[in-house]
Design a protein around this motif. Structure first.
Motif, short mmCIF file in Angstrom:
data_model
loop_
_atom_site.label_atom_id
_atom_site.label_comp_id
_atom_site.label_asym_id
_atom_site.label_seq_id
_atom_site.Cartn_x
_atom_site.Cartn_y
_atom_site.Cartn_z
N GLU A 96 0.68 -1.71 0.05
CA GLU A 96 0.31 0.29 0.28
C GLU A 96 1.03 1.19 -0.45
O GLU A 96 0.44 2.25 -0.76
CB GLU A 96 -0.85 0.41 1.63
CG GLU A 96 -2.16 1.43 1.28
CD GLU A 96 -3.05 1.09 0.31
OE1 GLU A 96 -3.66 1.71 -0.11
OE2 GLU A 96 -3.02 0.17 0.11
N ILE B 254 1.89 2.01 -3.03
CA ILE B 254 1.80 2.17 -4.45
C ILE B 254 0.99 3.86 -4.11
O ILE B 254 1.42 4.04 -4.39
CB ILE B 254 0.36 1.30 -4.00
CG1 ILE B 254 0.59 0.02 -4.71
CG2 ILE B 254 -0.87 2.26 -5.44
CD1 ILE B 254 -0.54 -0.70 -4.90
N LYS B 255 1.04 4.22 -3.06
CA LYS B 255 0.51 5.58 -2.71
C LYS B 255 1.69 6.68 -2.56
O LYS B 255 0.64 7.55 -2.60
CB LYS B 255 -0.46 5.47 -1.27
CG LYS B 255 -1.58 4.86 -1.51
CD LYS B 255 -2.69 4.80 -2.09
CE LYS B 255 -3.22 6.12 -2.32
NZ LYS B 255 -3.87 6.81 -3.35
N LEU C 235 -2.90 2.63 -8.97
CA LEU C 235 -3.98 2.04 -7.97
C LEU C 235 -3.91 0.72 -7.92
O LEU C 235 -2.53 -0.01 -8.17
CB LEU C 235 -5.55 2.02 -8.25
CG LEU C 235 -5.65 3.28 -8.42
CD1 LEU C 235 -8.00 3.67 -8.87
CD2 LEU C 235 -5.98 3.82 -6.82
N ARG C 236 -4.27 0.00 -6.96
CA ARG C 236 -3.50 -1.64 -6.70
C ARG C 236 -3.39 -2.89 -7.98
O ARG C 236 -2.44 -3.32 -8.09
CB ARG C 236 -4.61 -2.09 -5.71
CG ARG C 236 -4.31 -3.62 -5.15
CD ARG C 236 -4.38 -4.06 -3.86
NE ARG C 236 -4.09 -3.20 -2.67
CZ ARG C 236 -3.14 -3.63 -2.43
NH1 ARG C 236 -2.33 -4.50 -2.45
NH2 ARG C 236 -2.37 -2.88 -1.70
N SER D 157 -5.35 2.58 -1.85
CA SER D 157 -4.86 1.85 -3.49
C SER D 157 -6.40 0.83 -4.06
O SER D 157 -6.38 0.56 -5.00
CB SER D 157 -3.88 1.02 -3.69
OG SER D 157 -4.20 0.04 -1.85
#
Length: 380
Positions: free
Chosen positions: A109, A112-113, A129-130, A152
């Motif tokens: 997470e 990604i973020k 995003l995921r 995400s």
């Protein structure tokens, strides 16, 4: 007859002899009596000693018994303590072994973020995003900030989780009201290249972002339709909202409309998706036109008994077009579905009726058939 003169000496001798015999007896027996008395005295002392030793032995046996009991109790306590320690060690070991599983998603997470918005081109931001990169229109800054600040899993992580639970590789999915494709992206990743996704978005602006998203992520198995899904094959007026994702086939409230209405093609899903194509999941987000979409897929509902539907429920949309919550729910019930509310952001589903949602402004519902395979995949 003897004379008395002769008898007197005998008597004296007898007396004398008797006394001597008595003295001899006393002399001889005195030693024996003395010894016997000594023996009896010693015997009494020994008896006393034996009794004392017996009492001491009893005390020793009692002490040994107490010590044995204490040792057994201590051993039991130590054994229980060792069992408790072993259990604690095992619990800690399990927690330690779970750390990678617990921390892995959090690291993912963060990974990604921490990635910033990317100015992809003059009209689009790319947001990680995921499931991949989603394209967001630059002329929608509020929407862009919302997506960038979301987890995400996107703006509806619970709904994403439900779709991922329902969709398996190779399945067929229809995304009706795809918008810019946040959930289309998730559906496509879930089906994989062996599956098929049909994405419907009649509004040109969001559809352009959707097509960029699919191209950037290499999702070739998604087919995009520039039309709405409905009950009939026809042309209808499509009312454009200034708020992205709020446009509708039905007239908007005065505060939501901006007069940018356009004519769009409407088609039945039965006419778009042929009988040779399986359909497992339909996601519907059409601002009040959900029953129109349902009416246009009678054949698909009949041919796909395990089909699941994820649809937005908005009482204000229904009131705008003259539908009651009961009539809306009854249409799905007539098609054989049970309704489950999707909790955000967890994705946990719970069985609901209209009475359970009287205070709801908007919520996504999962519809599954009681005996269908989709129900077994629903996260309850």
């Amino acid at each position: 007859m003897a004379s008395s003169a002769n008898l007197r000496p005998l008597t004296l001798r007898g007396r004398l002899f008797g006394r001597l015999a008595d003295y001899a007896r006393r002399y001889l027996t005195a030693s024996v009596e003395h010894r016997l008395t000594h023996v009896l005295t010693v015997q009494g002392a020994l008896q006393d000693r034996l009794e004392a030793m017996s009492a001491q032995n009893e005390r020793l046996e009692f002490m040994v018994h107490r010590l044995t009991s204490l040792a057994e109790a201590t051993q039991g306590a130590l054994g229980n303590a060792l069992v408790s320690v072993d259990a604690s060690v095992a619990s800690v070991s399990r927690e330690v072994s779970n750390l990678p599983g617990l921390m892995g998603p959090r690291f993912d997470e963060l990974d990604i973020k921490v990635r910033p918005l990317i100015a992809f081109d003059e009209t689009s931001y790319a947001v990680r995003l995921r499931d991949g990169y989603a394209m967001i229109p630059r002329q929608e800054p509020i929407f862009a900030v919302m997506v960038a600040n979301a987890s995400s899993g996107g703006l509806e992580p619970g709904t994403r989780r439900v779709l991922n639970a329902l969709i398996q590789p190779g399945m067929g999915v229809a995304d009706v009201g795809a918008n810019v494709g946040l959930l289309t992206l998730s559906c496509a990743v879930a089906t994989g290249p062996s599956g098929k996704v049909f994405a419907f978005e009649p509004e040109a602006g969001p559809r352009a972002q959707l097509e960029k998203t699919l191209k950037l992520n290499g999702l070739r198995w998604v087919e995009v339709f520039d039309q709405a899904a409905g009950a009939l094959t026809e042309e209808r007026m499509f009312h454009i909202s200034p708020v992205i994702g709020h446009s509708s086939l039905y007239a908007l409230p005065q505060e939501d409309g901006d007069g940018r209405d356009v004519t769009v093609q409407v088609s039945r899903l039965d006419d778009i998706i042929g009988p040779d194509q399986r359909l497992d999941v339909v996601k519907i987000d059409v601002e009040g036109a959900e029953l129109d979409v349902l009416s246009g897929m009678d054949r698909l509902l009949s041919e796909n008994p395990d089909l699941a539907i994820v649809a937005e429920y908005g009482p204000s949309h229904l009131a705008r077009i003259g539908l009651t919550p009961k009539s809306w729910f009854d249409a799905f019930k007539k098609a054989g579905f049970q309704a489950y509310a999707i909790e955000e952001p967890t994705g946990v589903c719970r069985r609901v009726s209209p009475a359970d949602l009287v205070d709801v402004v908007s919520i996504n519902l999962a519809f599954v058939r009681p005996k269908g395979a989709a129900k077994t995949r629903l996260p309850l």
